[in-house]
Design an enzyme around this catalytic site. Structure first.
Site, PDB file in Angstrom:
ATOM      1  N   GLU A   1       0.163 -33.057   2.377  1.00 52.79           N
ATOM      2  CA  GLU A   1      -1.037 -32.220   2.482  1.00 52.79           C
ATOM      3  C   GLU A   1      -1.138 -31.279   1.293  1.00 52.79           C
ATOM      4  O   GLU A   1      -2.220 -30.899   0.877  1.00 52.79           O
ATOM      5  CB  GLU A   1      -0.981 -31.391   3.764  1.00 52.79           C
ATOM      6  CG  GLU A   1      -1.132 -32.210   5.027  1.00 52.79           C
ATOM      7  CD  GLU A   1      -1.002 -31.346   6.258  1.00 52.79           C
ATOM      8  OE1 GLU A   1      -1.842 -30.439   6.432  1.00 52.79           O
ATOM      9  OE2 GLU A   1      -0.059 -31.572   7.019  1.00 52.79           O
TER      10      GLU A   1
ATOM     11  N   ARG B   1      14.282 -35.342  11.120  1.00 58.76           N
ATOM     12  CA  ARG B   1      14.272 -35.642  12.558  1.00 58.76           C
ATOM     13  C   ARG B   1      14.209 -37.136  12.814  1.00 58.76           C
ATOM     14  O   ARG B   1      14.675 -37.612  13.847  1.00 58.76           O
ATOM     15  CB  ARG B   1      13.143 -34.874  13.242  1.00 58.76           C
ATOM     16  CG  ARG B   1      13.423 -33.366  13.252  1.00 58.76           C
ATOM     17  CD  ARG B   1      12.245 -32.544  13.738  1.00 58.76           C
ATOM     18  NE  ARG B   1      11.068 -32.681  12.895  1.00 58.76           N
ATOM     19  CZ  ARG B   1      10.825 -31.959  11.796  1.00 58.76           C
ATOM     20  NH1 ARG B   1      11.687 -31.048  11.400  1.00 58.76           N
ATOM     21  NH2 ARG B   1       9.730 -32.146  11.101  1.00 58.76           N
TER      22      ARG B   1
END
Length: 179
Positions: free
Chosen positions: A99, A62
């Site tokens: 993460e 994006r």
């Protein structure tokens, strides 16, 4: 209605994606709304209007959409920062933390010249691992990173502060609480 409120209503929230407890902030609804998309790009560009920006770097995927539009508005070049193995020419790479593990990103070795002023753009900053990797990658080649810009910040995850701690100013258009 304020711009921030307007943006928050346009961005779709998908609960429990990609895993339970995550509130995914989906900007495809923003991209599909011509007026909102234009306004978001204008807001990302505004602090740099009239300044010499050589390159805009966008992170896959994006960040390519937003970064390309920002680069166009600033009359700057565009640097795609991609996942490892996606670029066809000589590259430089950096490992970065996610993460859930470690990944690598790269850019072409000749994408930026030492001393060029670069604005880093992506849709969202969460833990900051990807943005931190991009900053380190650009700095390997001597880029002067003017700022890192995001549409969405998830401040509770600390990513924006991580980038500020690297000496890079951070600009985000809106913030959402939680993950």
């Amino acid at each position: 209605m304020t711009f921030e409120t307007d943006l928050k209503t346009i961005i779709r929230t998908i609960p429990d994606y990609p895993k339970k407890g995550i509130m995914f902030r989906d900007i495809t609804t923003l991209l599909g709304d011509a007026r909102a998309f234009r306004r978001a790009v204008d807001e990302l560009v505004q602090p740099f209007a009239g300044r010499k920006i050589d390159q805009v770097a966008g992170m896959e995927a994006r960040g390519f959409i937003l970064g390309g539009a920002v680069a166009h508005q600033l009359s700057a070049g565009f640097i795609p920062i991609r996942k490892k193995g996606k670029l066809p020419h000589l590259t430089v790479s950096v490992a970065y933390s996610l993460e859930y593990g470690v990944d690598e990103m790269e850019m072409h070795d000749d994408a930026v010249k030492s001393g060029e002023k670069v604005v880093l753009v992506d849709d969202l900053i969460a833990t900051g691992g990807t943005a931190e990797g991009a900053v380190k990658l650009l700095r390997q080649k001597g880029a002067d990173i003017v700022a890192a810009c995001f549409v969405v910040d998830l401040p509770e995850l600390g990513g924006a502060q991580k980038i500020r701690d690297l000496g890079v100013p951070v600009r985000s258009l809106i913030a959402f609480e939680g993950h």
